[in-house]
Motif scaffolding. Structure first.
Motif, PDB file in Angstrom:
ATOM      1  N   LEU A  11       0.936  -1.227  -0.062  1.00 43.11           N
ATOM      2  CA  LEU A  11      -0.022  -0.005  -0.123  1.00 43.11           C
ATOM      3  C   LEU A  11       0.774   1.238   0.032  1.00 43.11           C
ATOM      4  CD1 LEU A  11      -2.804  -0.994   2.538  1.00 43.11           C
ATOM      5  CD2 LEU A  11      -3.005  -1.135  -0.007  1.00 43.11           C
ATOM      6  N   GLN A  12       1.985   1.311   0.717  1.00 49.06           N
ATOM      7  CA  GLN A  12       2.939   2.538   0.750  1.00 49.06           C
ATOM      8  C   GLN A  12       3.567   2.754  -0.730  1.00 49.06           C
ATOM      9  OE1 GLN A  12       5.666   1.380   3.994  1.00 49.06           O
ATOM     10  NE2 GLN A  12       4.616   2.637   5.574  1.00 49.06           N
ATOM     11  N   ALA A  13       3.651   1.637  -1.416  1.00 45.25           N
ATOM     12  CA  ALA A  13       4.053   1.768  -2.745  1.00 45.25           C
ATOM     13  C   ALA A  13       3.290   2.566  -3.563  1.00 45.25           C
ATOM     14  CB  ALA A  13       4.422   0.571  -3.416  1.00 45.25           C
ATOM     15  N   LYS A  14       1.943   2.606  -3.368  1.00 50.53           N
ATOM     16  CA  LYS A  14       0.999   3.444  -3.989  1.00 50.53           C
ATOM     17  C   LYS A  14       0.951   5.077  -3.575  1.00 50.53           C
ATOM     18  CE  LYS A  14      -2.582  -0.358  -4.459  1.00 50.53           C
ATOM     19  NZ  LYS A  14      -3.864  -0.552  -4.324  1.00 50.53           N
ATOM     20  N   VAL A  15       1.511   5.321  -2.594  1.00 50.27           N
ATOM     21  CA  VAL A  15       1.583   6.700  -2.118  1.00 50.27           C
ATOM     22  C   VAL A  15       2.945   7.458  -2.459  1.00 50.27           C
ATOM     23  CG1 VAL A  15       1.428   8.519  -0.111  1.00 50.27           C
ATOM     24  CG2 VAL A  15      -0.024   5.939  -0.341  1.00 50.27           C
ATOM     25  N   GLU A  16       2.793   8.456  -3.392  1.00 53.38           N
ATOM     26  CA  GLU A  16       3.973   9.476  -3.668  1.00 53.38           C
ATOM     27  C   GLU A  16       4.283  10.094  -2.540  1.00 53.38           C
ATOM     28  OE1 GLU A  16       3.801  10.819  -7.618  1.00 53.38           O
ATOM     29  OE2 GLU A  16       2.105   9.501  -8.302  1.00 53.38           O
ATOM     30  N   GLU A  17       5.553  10.600  -2.549  1.00 44.59           N
ATOM     31  CA  GLU A  17       6.224  11.628  -1.668  1.00 44.59           C
ATOM     32  C   GLU A  17       5.746  13.174  -2.153  1.00 44.59           C
ATOM     33  OE1 GLU A  17       9.733  11.100   0.015  1.00 44.59           O
ATOM     34  OE2 GLU A  17       9.720   9.164   0.585  1.00 44.59           O
ATOM     35  N   LYS A  18       4.461  13.444  -2.070  1.00 48.34           N
ATOM     36  CA  LYS A  18       4.000  14.711  -2.662  1.00 48.34           C
ATOM     37  C   LYS A  18       2.804  15.162  -1.786  1.00 48.34           C
ATOM     38  CE  LYS A  18       0.804  13.458  -6.003  1.00 48.34           C
ATOM     39  NZ  LYS A  18       0.417  13.276  -7.475  1.00 48.34           N
ATOM     40  N   ASP A  19       2.452  16.506  -1.843  1.00 45.05           N
ATOM     41  CA  ASP A  19       1.318  16.950  -1.267  1.00 45.05           C
ATOM     42  C   ASP A  19       0.143  16.507  -2.243  1.00 45.05           C
ATOM     43  OD1 ASP A  19       2.756  17.911   0.466  1.00 45.05           O
ATOM     44  OD2 ASP A  19       2.758  20.110   0.154  1.00 45.05           O
ATOM     45  N   TYR A  20      -0.802  15.963  -1.798  1.00 47.24           N
ATOM     46  CA  TYR A  20      -1.812  15.608  -2.726  1.00 47.24           C
ATOM     47  C   TYR A  20      -3.082  16.445  -2.784  1.00 47.24           C
ATOM     48  CZ  TYR A  20      -0.242  10.969  -3.581  1.00 47.24           C
ATOM     49  OH  TYR A  20       0.434   9.632  -3.927  1.00 47.24           O
ATOM     50  N   HIS A  21      -3.552  16.715  -3.972  1.00 48.43           N
ATOM     51  CA  HIS A  21      -5.128  17.677  -3.985  1.00 48.43           C
ATOM     52  C   HIS A  21      -5.977  16.958  -2.873  1.00 48.43           C
ATOM     53  CE1 HIS A  21      -8.868  19.070  -5.119  1.00 48.43           C
ATOM     54  NE2 HIS A  21      -8.112  20.172  -5.362  1.00 48.43           N
ATOM     55  N   PRO A  22      -6.770  17.417  -2.115  1.00 51.90           N
ATOM     56  CA  PRO A  22      -7.743  16.922  -1.341  1.00 51.90           C
ATOM     57  C   PRO A  22      -8.559  15.769  -1.844  1.00 51.90           C
ATOM     58  CG  PRO A  22      -7.423  19.271  -0.851  1.00 51.90           C
ATOM     59  CD  PRO A  22      -6.875  19.053  -1.908  1.00 51.90           C
ATOM     60  N   LEU A  23      -9.028  16.013  -2.957  1.00 49.21           N
ATOM     61  CA  LEU A  23     -10.031  14.906  -3.440  1.00 49.21           C
ATOM     62  C   LEU A  23      -9.011  13.719  -4.044  1.00 49.21           C
ATOM     63  CD1 LEU A  23     -12.920  14.427  -3.932  1.00 49.21           C
ATOM     64  CD2 LEU A  23     -12.742  15.269  -6.010  1.00 49.21           C
ATOM     65  N   GLU A  24      -7.962  14.008  -4.633  1.00 48.75           N
ATOM     66  CA  GLU A  24      -7.167  12.923  -5.062  1.00 48.75           C
ATOM     67  C   GLU A  24      -6.605  12.026  -3.818  1.00 48.75           C
ATOM     68  OE1 GLU A  24      -3.055  12.326  -7.646  1.00 48.75           O
ATOM     69  OE2 GLU A  24      -3.559  14.564  -6.883  1.00 48.75           O
ATOM     70  N   ALA A  25      -6.422  12.654  -2.525  1.00 44.62           N
ATOM     71  CA  ALA A  25      -5.872  12.309  -1.574  1.00 44.62           C
ATOM     72  C   ALA A  25      -6.903  10.848  -1.091  1.00 44.62           C
ATOM     73  CB  ALA A  25      -4.975  13.016  -0.499  1.00 44.62           C
ATOM     74  N   ALA A 227      -4.381  24.193  -0.823  1.00 45.93           N
ATOM     75  CA  ALA A 227      -5.732  23.627  -1.683  1.00 45.93           C
ATOM     76  C   ALA A 227      -6.830  23.507  -0.956  1.00 45.93           C
ATOM     77  CB  ALA A 227      -5.190  22.400  -2.544  1.00 45.93           C
ATOM     78  N   LEU A 228      -6.661  22.774   0.224  1.00 48.84           N
ATOM     79  CA  LEU A 228      -7.843  22.432   1.185  1.00 48.84           C
ATOM     80  C   LEU A 228      -8.619  23.818   1.569  1.00 48.84           C
ATOM     81  CD1 LEU A 228      -9.841  20.601   2.407  1.00 48.84           C
ATOM     82  CD2 LEU A 228      -8.249  20.346   4.301  1.00 48.84           C
ATOM     83  N   ARG A 229      -7.753  24.707   2.112  1.00 44.49           N
ATOM     84  CA  ARG A 229      -8.163  25.901   2.620  1.00 44.49           C
ATOM     85  C   ARG A 229      -8.750  26.912   1.434  1.00 44.49           C
ATOM     86  NH1 ARG A 229      -3.581  28.669   6.232  1.00 44.49           N
ATOM     87  NH2 ARG A 229      -5.386  29.495   7.367  1.00 44.49           N
ATOM     88  N   ASP A 230      -8.164  26.884   0.432  1.00 45.67           N
ATOM     89  CA  ASP A 230      -8.862  27.713  -0.610  1.00 45.67           C
ATOM     90  C   ASP A 230      -9.910  27.021  -1.291  1.00 45.67           C
ATOM     91  OD1 ASP A 230      -6.767  29.548  -0.326  1.00 45.67           O
ATOM     92  OD2 ASP A 230      -5.425  28.691  -2.120  1.00 45.67           O
ATOM     93  N   LEU A 231     -10.348  25.997  -0.743  1.00 47.60           N
ATOM     94  CA  LEU A 231     -11.379  25.038  -1.691  1.00 47.60           C
ATOM     95  C   LEU A 231     -12.814  25.823  -1.071  1.00 47.60           C
ATOM     96  CD1 LEU A 231     -12.238  22.559  -3.202  1.00 47.60           C
ATOM     97  CD2 LEU A 231     -12.366  21.347  -1.087  1.00 47.60           C
ATOM     98  N   LYS A 232     -13.584  26.015  -1.952  1.00 50.65           N
ATOM     99  CA  LYS A 232     -14.955  26.449  -1.644  1.00 50.65           C
ATOM    100  C   LYS A 232     -15.977  25.509  -1.372  1.00 50.65           C
ATOM    101  CE  LYS A 232     -13.538  30.711  -2.529  1.00 50.65           C
ATOM    102  NZ  LYS A 232     -12.360  30.866  -1.854  1.00 50.65           N
ATOM    103  N   LEU A 233     -16.990  25.603  -0.193  1.00 56.27           N
ATOM    104  CA  LEU A 233     -17.671  24.831   0.023  1.00 56.27           C
ATOM    105  C   LEU A 233     -18.611  24.069  -1.288  1.00 56.27           C
ATOM    106  CD1 LEU A 233     -19.274  25.787   3.676  1.00 56.27           C
ATOM    107  CD2 LEU A 233     -18.113  23.719   2.935  1.00 56.27           C
ATOM    108  N   SER A 234     -18.826  24.933  -2.053  1.00 52.41           N
ATOM    109  CA  SER A 234     -19.714  24.778  -3.201  1.00 52.41           C
ATOM    110  C   SER A 234     -18.804  23.566  -4.100  1.00 52.41           C
ATOM    111  CB  SER A 234     -20.188  25.890  -4.063  1.00 52.41           C
ATOM    112  OG  SER A 234     -18.873  26.379  -4.483  1.00 52.41           O
ATOM    113  N   GLU A 235     -17.373  23.586  -4.059  1.00 46.12           N
ATOM    114  CA  GLU A 235     -16.986  22.553  -4.984  1.00 46.12           C
ATOM    115  C   GLU A 235     -16.936  21.335  -4.071  1.00 46.12           C
ATOM    116  OE1 GLU A 235     -12.924  24.005  -6.001  1.00 46.12           O
ATOM    117  OE2 GLU A 235     -13.496  26.325  -5.279  1.00 46.12           O
ATOM    118  N   ALA A 236     -16.880  21.468  -2.622  1.00 43.71           N
ATOM    119  CA  ALA A 236     -16.650  20.311  -1.699  1.00 43.71           C
ATOM    120  C   ALA A 236     -18.021  19.614  -1.713  1.00 43.71           C
ATOM    121  CB  ALA A 236     -16.083  20.565  -0.457  1.00 43.71           C
TER     122      ALA A 236
END
Length: 237
Positions: A11-25, A227-236
């Motif tokens: 499972l760890q091999a599926k996770v890259e060392e980066k900051d994921y966009h919230p929905l992708e994460a 990205a999470l803080r900038d996200l608008k509720l309408s998008e979420a």
């Protein structure tokens, strides 16, 4: 050396060392939830605070719009008419001094304990038992109130109490891995807004340090906090 299971290594091999966009994460979180039970979706957030100072402590509640996915057993300690009010409002366990005695003797078959202000002097003696379990009623947590019906309804619907630990890290369960990524995102956004809204007055410099999500038995996935803080509720939604 901590031995990592073959399952977790895969499972760890599926996770890259980066900051994921919230929905992708959150989609990846669901993909890495492979245990034989329904796992919780967890957030682990390091904040720029030092809770040993009173003006840098964080303790509050969050109402998760999509619920927790759990059945919450609510106990209420009250007196007089408030006992019937709590029972009629859906409390699972209701009592007065006799319930305090039962808790002293080890009764802990509840997830949330609510008390009316007038019984708190008696409830205070349960502090050593309830405190370490996170069950001690408190005004900040919304669990010391005369509005029993409102409090019971909120906690059963998905209201959670949380606090930063002594290292400044917040650990919160914000749903189940059976939720859709979109529903998990709505809950995660509510959590982020609550933490921002309750920023301790003594917090200086960078408030958000790291933000990870994971399934109970899954690997950590780093969230792009901006990205999470900038996200608008309408998008979420």
């Amino acid at each position: 050396m901590v031995k990592i299971s073959r399952r977790l290594q895969t499972l760890q091999a599926k996770v890259e060392e980066k900051d994921y966009h919230p929905l992708e994460a959150l989609a990846l979180l669901k993909d890495t939830a492979t245990a034989k039970f329904v796992e919780a979706a967890e957030a682990h957030i390091r904040l720029g605070i030092d809770p040993k100072y009173t003006d840098q402590q964080l303790r509050t509640t969050v109402a998760l719009p999509k619920g927790t996915g759990q059945i919450v057993r609510v106990a209420v300690i009250a007196r007089g008419e408030k006992v019937n009010e709590a029972s009629n409002a859906g409390a699972d366990i209701v009592g007065s001094e006799e319930l305090i005695d039962e808790i002293q003797k080890g009764r802990m078959d509840f997830d949330k304990l609510i008390a009316t202000p007038d019984v708190m002097p008696q409830v205070a003696k349960l502090g050593k038992l309830l405190g370490p379990r996170g069950l001690m009623p408190s005004p900040k947590g919304g669990t010391v109130t005369f509005d029993l019906a409102g409090a019971i309804a909120e906690f059963k619907a998905g209201k959670l109490e949380f606090r930063a630990d002594r290292t400044g890290i917040v650990h919160v369960m914000f749903g189940k891995t059976t939720f859709s990524p979109e529903d998990l995102l709505v809950n995660l956004k509510a959590l982020q807004e609550t933490i921002d809204r309750n920023r301790p007055s003594g917090a200086k410099g960078r408030y958000w340090r790291t933000f990870y999500v994971s399934a109970t038995m899954g690997p950590s996935i780093k969230i792009d906090v901006t990205a999470l803080r900038d996200l608008k509720l309408s998008e979420a939604a």
